[in-house]
Each structure stands twice: as structure tokens, then as C-alpha cells.
Design an enzyme around this catalytic site. Sequence first.
Site, PDB file in Angstrom:
ATOM      1  N   ILE A  41      15.550   0.315  15.612  1.00 25.14           N
ATOM      2  CA  ILE A  41      16.068   1.279  15.424  1.00 25.14           C
ATOM      3  C   ILE A  41      17.299   1.547  16.570  1.00 25.14           C
ATOM      4  O   ILE A  41      17.109   1.090  17.616  1.00 25.14           O
ATOM      5  CB  ILE A  41      15.172   2.328  15.581  1.00 25.14           C
ATOM      6  CG1 ILE A  41      14.544   2.693  16.981  1.00 25.14           C
ATOM      7  CG2 ILE A  41      13.835   2.458  14.595  1.00 25.14           C
ATOM      8  CD1 ILE A  41      13.784   4.023  17.298  1.00 25.14           C
ATOM      9  N   SER A  42      18.125   2.401  16.482  1.00 22.00           N
ATOM     10  CA  SER A  42      19.113   2.713  17.555  1.00 22.00           C
ATOM     11  C   SER A  42      19.712   1.529  17.757  1.00 22.00           C
ATOM     12  O   SER A  42      20.400   0.592  16.967  1.00 22.00           O
ATOM     13  CB  SER A  42      18.657   3.635  18.622  1.00 22.00           C
ATOM     14  OG  SER A  42      19.487   4.000  19.520  1.00 22.00           O
ATOM     15  N   ASN A  43      19.898   1.119  19.197  1.00 22.29           N
ATOM     16  CA  ASN A  43      20.562   0.152  19.609  1.00 22.29           C
ATOM     17  C   ASN A  43      19.916  -1.254  18.998  1.00 22.29           C
ATOM     18  O   ASN A  43      20.663  -2.198  18.848  1.00 22.29           O
ATOM     19  CB  ASN A  43      20.586  -0.152  21.233  1.00 22.29           C
ATOM     20  CG  ASN A  43      21.583   0.596  21.794  1.00 22.29           C
ATOM     21  OD1 ASN A  43      22.387   1.209  21.150  1.00 22.29           O
ATOM     22  ND2 ASN A  43      21.572   0.806  23.216  1.00 22.29           N
TER      23      ASN A  43
END
Length: 680
Positions: A295-297
Amino acid sequence: MQQNVLCKIHTLALAVGAIALSGCGLNLSFNSKPSDLGAISTISYDGVGDDLLTAGLGKTGLASVSAPNPVDPARPSAAELRKIAIYTNYRAVLDPSSGGGFGTLYGPNIDANGNDTLGEGKVAGTEYIAYSDDGSGNQNVTLMVQIPNSFDPAHACIVTGTSSGSRGIYGAIGTSGEWGLKRGCVVAYSDKGTGTGIHDLQNNTVNLQNGVRSSADAAGRNSNFTANVSDAQRAAFNAATPDRFAVKHAHSQQNPEKDWGKSTLQAIEFAFFLLNQKFSVGLSPANTIVIASSISNGGGAALAAAEQDSKGLISGVAVSEPQVQLAADDTLTVARGSSVRTGTGKPLPDYFTLANLLQPCAALAPSAAGAPLLSSIVAATASNRCAALKAHGLVNGNSTGELATSAMNALTAAGWEPESRDLQAAMYVTATPPIAMTYSNAYGRFSVLDNLCGFSFSGTTAQLPTSFGKGNGVPPTVGISIFNNNSVGGAVADPLSISPSTGVMDYNIDGALCQRELATGGSGSAVRVQQGMGEVVRSGNLRGKPALIVHGRADTLIPVGFSSRPYFGVNHMVEGRRSQLSYIEVTNGQHFDSFLPLAGFDARFIPLHVYYTQAMNMMFDHLKNGTALPPSQVVRTVPRGIGSGGQANPISAANVPPISTSPANADRITFAGNVVSIPD
């Protein structure tokens, strides 16, 4: 079925330049230790007293508000730090409350079919950790592979778990780590060259790979991160600015984001090497399902890895809220209802430095009254920021309310969704300034000695011994904060500083303007930052791999208009009919599920993790059985709301309807003629 599906995928990969693989064509061996790897640490866990997924805490321990602590806080052991890190990182990406769905909709006790059958959810197996480096000792990207005892070579699967944010090696333990281990898959983690590396310049101490603190001299190349400064430079720096810290993501001078895809691929190769050493059955991508995920980065790293996958290592991709940046291209249009935006969004430094300028003022807009964490904004200081913005011609109005409304409108006009209105204050007090500082330094490869825009990291050393377990890789963390060295009267914590240009506390307008110039201006420092920005843009070419992206419409940290929406469009522009990417946009979803227990978040927003898990299940079923992936769509969720007792209602399945295999036309996201159409 698995073999046929995988061979078909890798045939597509071959068509765009990948190497053919064992079982589908030529042979690619994974029997030799990858040349980038250093010494490998190996520890096995029995799944009772300690385990891969929960560090022996189980579901109950992870849900507890009582965090594990070392016997001696000043000298924690590596095992104690690991337990703290797993507890901290698990709760940093999930809502651990029962009312929010932990233990019923998701969690270590929930099996692959969504049922509560796994008890405490402990997973026995073996954990392998090594540095990946270019030989200099300056990178030391931590890679980790977890092989559960339930792994079956006849049904082999690997899932990547590149850390979200700037977190350490256990940063994805609660997302792809949990999903993979419960499935009996190997999980291949990378801290992607960020992680918990804190160099205490005053005392010259650093983190080792296992988190234990050491003197920098004794650590040598085994240090997770030691700032590239000489003893003489460090002594002079300490004399001028005592009690300062260099932090790996900000100060490694490596621009690690350019290599996030590479380090994710290296983790996969590490996993294959270990599996073939352990089982001697000739495992390769031809007979193994490999899902790039996180998720995210970490999600952005998975997409980068798929784009860079010249060896055909990856079978498919499933990510949530990815931080991903694209080259500017005004031939793309993204339309949400009647709102039409041209281009591929904004680079991260552009939108974060703009948010850093406007958010403190926008938080005071009457339309955002009652927003979560609004009380953490100091009204007088924010009002001064509004006045400073007006003086620079960035907002219009007479009263503070009018200026704040102008700032809020400017954010919306720049590309934040209307649903972001109530989250601007929360993002500012928890995330925006540290990200603006960290990435400005990272992209420009600035040294800690540069004090870019007058900022530095300072604080106390009391929590440093447990920083590996409790830190998040981006101060403020473990007693270290952002300081404004240019404050009137001397260096002080940034929110409390007085700007030289205004003579008042205004959340440091001078520093914010300086950072904005780095992203959009033409100074020498800006040229360096913008060169680094150019090194991290992605192509959108997933090489025909099947992929699922899940993103919350209300994400105010990584807005959909700057990331997933344009990525979906560029992928279809680049791949055309070969594209197998589906994009799932979830209403009432925002970036931080860990905020959901907080008042104001609980009643308004749903856990995006539910949809991440669904996407992973769908991708796995697609790769294993050929089950069709869902069409791109908007999933319309139902907030929990406030119950009769004044508390948010407990979540139920009705709040989080599933991703549909046949969504209504009014919910379908489509691409045609270089236009992405998003239902309102």
C-alpha cells in the site's frame, strides 16, 4: 490450471521484451545467491511463543492498547525490538478496534474465506534478512523473506511486501504480509532504502540491521545508515547546531525512490533463491504465482517493479492507494462527472509543498468546522498563516474566514477532491510538513549539513534505543522533531517558530515558501530537487500484467487525481488493448486506516483495507484459476455514522459492499479516446 495461466502471462511478458522462463521456454535459474546480497540472518519461529506474523502477540496482543516494551528500555534486545516493530507497524496501517472491523472483517484470525477460524493467527516459519547493496555500504536496503511452514512447493506463491511510507522492514506486515502468510505464500519484503536509520550526530550512534544501536565506528558497513560526513564536519556541525539527527530517507543522498522498483524485484529474487535452497524443486516464475503488492509508497514500489520487470518475475499486481508519479502529458483527460482535469496530475513535491502552504489556513474554513483533529491546529497561528498567504497574493479575502475559504478553494482547484475538505487539517498536523521536508532533501540528494530551507531534525535521545520498533522513518518520531533553525530568537520546534519575514508565529511561512520554490522554481537547489523528481516518474507500462489498484476517493495525502486516476489512463494509453489494469475507487475511503478509531474519522470513513484484501483475493483467483478480474468501478460504501450513545456504530458488512464482478453502468470507470471517465 496455474501453470497454463502463468505461462500465458509470461508469454505476454516475452512479447514486450522479457526473458522466457523455465516451463514456458528458456531457463532462468534461481539457484545462486544474488550478487547484491550480504550475509543472511536466519531465525525460525515455532508459531507458539513467537511467530512470523504477530511476533507471538497473536490477534489479542496486536489489538491491545498495551504495547510490548523491553525489559531494559535503554538496551533492548533484537528480539524485543522485532516484537515492538511488528506491533507498531501492524497498528500503523490498520484500524485495530473491534468496532472498526478488526477480528471480524480482517485480522490474523480471519481465514482466506473471510471466516473467523484461525484463532490467534500465529504463523510458524523461518525468517531470512539481508542487506542489498552496491558494494559501497551506502545503500544497505534491508530485504526480508518469510517462509511459512505451510508453504507448499506444489502450489507455490510469493507476495511482495515493500514498506509503506518510510517504514522499516516490517512496514507491510499487516497488509501483504498477513495476506500472504495466511495463504501459505512466501512474503518478500523490502524497506526500499528508507526504513529506520537514525544517525545521532551528537553521540555518533546508528541503527544496525536488527535495530540495536551501536557506535557508528563499530557498526561500519553494517550500519543501516550513517550520514556521509567526516568527523571534522560532524564536530563543526554539532558545535553550530547541537543535538541534531540525520535520517536515512531524508539524508542518505541516494534518492532511494528511484530504486524502489529495483529493490522490490531484488526481494523476489532473494525469495526464489531461498526456496530453491530449501526445497530443491526448481521453483521459478513459470511455476510460482508472484503478486507484487503493498500500500501507499509500497504500492507505488510494486507498480514500479512491474514496469521494470524485464525478467518476467511478476505474475500480477494488486495495490492500494499507491504513491506513483507520472511524466507530464496533457493528452490525457480525467473527468469525474462534470469536473474535467487535463494531464497526469502533479508530482509529489508539487502537491505536498502546495498543501504545506495552504492547509493551515484552509483548516479554518467555515465549511470544515468540526473536522477531525481540527483542535490540533492553533487558530491564531493559522490565522497568521492566512494573512501571510494574502500578503504573497496566494489567497483573497478580508476576514480570516474568507481567506481560509479561498485557501480551501485553491486546494480543490489544484486537484484535491471535494471529499478532502474535512481532512486538510488532519493531514497538516500529522503528515504534510515532514513529507515536504523529507522528500525535498531526498530528491535533491542534500546532506544533513545543508539544513535545507533552514530545517533540521532535533530532539532527545531517550527513545532512540527503541527507534527500530517505534519509529516510522520520518520525524516527528521517537522524540525527534522538525526544527526551524531560522526562527527569530534561535532554533525551535517548527510549529512554535517565529518567521523572520513576518515576526509572528505563522507555521513558518518562510520555510514553506522556500520548499515551494524547490518544487516549482529555478534556483540551484530547485534544479537539484527537480532533477531527482524526474528520476522517479513511472511509465504506466505494466507489460501486459493483470493488475488491480484500489484507492479511496477521500484520500487527502495521496489524492486520486494525482496518482491512481491518471495512472489508470496512462496505462491504457501505453498498453492499449493489452492493458489488464482495473481501477477500483472507493467512496468514504481515505489514506490512514489507523486513524479510524479517532473521533470524526470513525463515523465518516470506512477501512480501505477491506478492499485491499478483496483485490488480493481476486488477483490470486485470477492467476490460479483464470477467474476474471472485476471491471474498473466506483464502490459506494456506507459510513458507520453515530449511534444512540454518541459513539460510531460498529461496522458491518453492509457498510462495505464488495467489489462487483458486474457493476452497474452508473458505477463503471471507463477509458476511451484518452479520457478516463469516473462516475460522480
